[in-house]
Design an enzyme around this catalytic site. Structure first.
Site, PDB file in Angstrom:
ATOM      1  N   CYS A  73     -86.590 -80.060   0.263  1.00 20.62           N
ATOM      2  CA  CYS A  73     -85.417 -80.869  -0.055  1.00 20.62           C
ATOM      3  C   CYS A  73     -85.478 -81.369  -1.486  1.00 20.62           C
ATOM      4  CB  CYS A  73     -85.314 -82.040   0.922  1.00 20.62           C
ATOM      5  SG  CYS A  73     -83.805 -83.013   0.714  1.00 20.62           S
TER       6      CYS A  73
ATOM      7  N   GLU B 169     -82.528 -75.432   4.531  1.00 17.01           N
ATOM      8  CA  GLU B 169     -81.719 -75.696   3.338  1.00 17.01           C
ATOM      9  C   GLU B 169     -80.563 -74.692   3.257  1.00 17.01           C
ATOM     10  OE1 GLU B 169     -81.784 -78.161   1.190  1.00 17.01           O
ATOM     11  OE2 GLU B 169     -83.466 -79.131   2.191  1.00 17.01           O
TER      12      GLU B 169
END
Length: 221
Positions: free
Chosen positions: A138, A206
């Protein structure tokens, strides 16, 4: 250019480089840079990212509580506060420019829930190093995406603000601090493999997170 390092973080990135390449090719990011991304897709992303960052802050607080030294604990505690600040600041700015229901009127979607559950499982049940590896994409993927998109930015001022937030020096310095910590871990072969698995799973999420907004993902029932 991607910040490819040696040692622990370099091995993590090398094991997921194919996933990062897929991220860069996703039409959601292409639409950000050329300005064609539908507003409803971007709003879906902002709302789900608000939910995600609340869970991400919980994961960072758990890492801070389990940290083996005070500097690491302080860093992750500070970053947990920062994740909430992003929710309250940047996301509120975006939502002010977008029509739709309030964030809390929209539930976290399937991908959001799954990603947060993965992070919380990693930081609570895995080793501390596994938890670090799970939260790292992240930071790192967003930094590399921001760097990649920044030279092109976007003709849409709203999307250009998003690109600038993640492609700037301030965010890069935050990521460097986590990468430096990662490279000080020096795990053994077994733990390195567990870290690589956690990192790759988060990197998959993601891609899935942007794809969920591109598809306007919701619960089927």
């Amino acid at each position: 250019m991607t910040d490819v390092r040696t040692s622990t973080s370099g091995l993590l990135w090398a094991g997921s480089e194919d996933l990062y390449a897929a991220v860069l090719e996703h039409p959601f990011l292409a639409g950000l840079t050329d300005g064609t991304l539908p507003r409803d897709a971007f709003r879906h992303y902002v709302v789900q990212d608000t939910h995600y960052l609340r869970g991400y802050a919980r994961a960072l607080r758990a890492l801070a509580a389990r940290a083996p030294d005070e500097p690491s604990a302080a860093m992750f505690a500070e970053h947990a506060v920062g994740a909430v600040a992003v929710e309250q600041g940047l996301h509120e700015e975006f939502l002010d420019d977008l029509d739709g229901a309030p964030v809390d009127a929209v539930p976290p979607g399937p991908t959001t829930r799954a990603y947060v559950d993965h992070l919380l499982t990693a930081v609570h049940t895995g080793s501390w190093a596994e938890g670090v590896a799970a939260v790292l994409p992240c930071y790192w993927v967003y930094r590399e995406v921001g760097r990649e998109l920044l030279p092109r930015s976007s003709p849409d001022p709203l999307y250009a603000r998003w690109v600038a937030a993640y492609g700037g020096d301030d965010f890069s310095a935050v990521v460097d601090a986590v990468l430096d910590l990662t490279d000080r871990l020096a795990p053994g072969p077994r733990e390195q493999a567990l870290m690589e698995s956690a990192f790759r799973t988060s990197t998959r999420y993601e891609w899935m997170f942007w794809d969920a907004s591109w598809r306007l993902e919701g619960w089927p029932l």
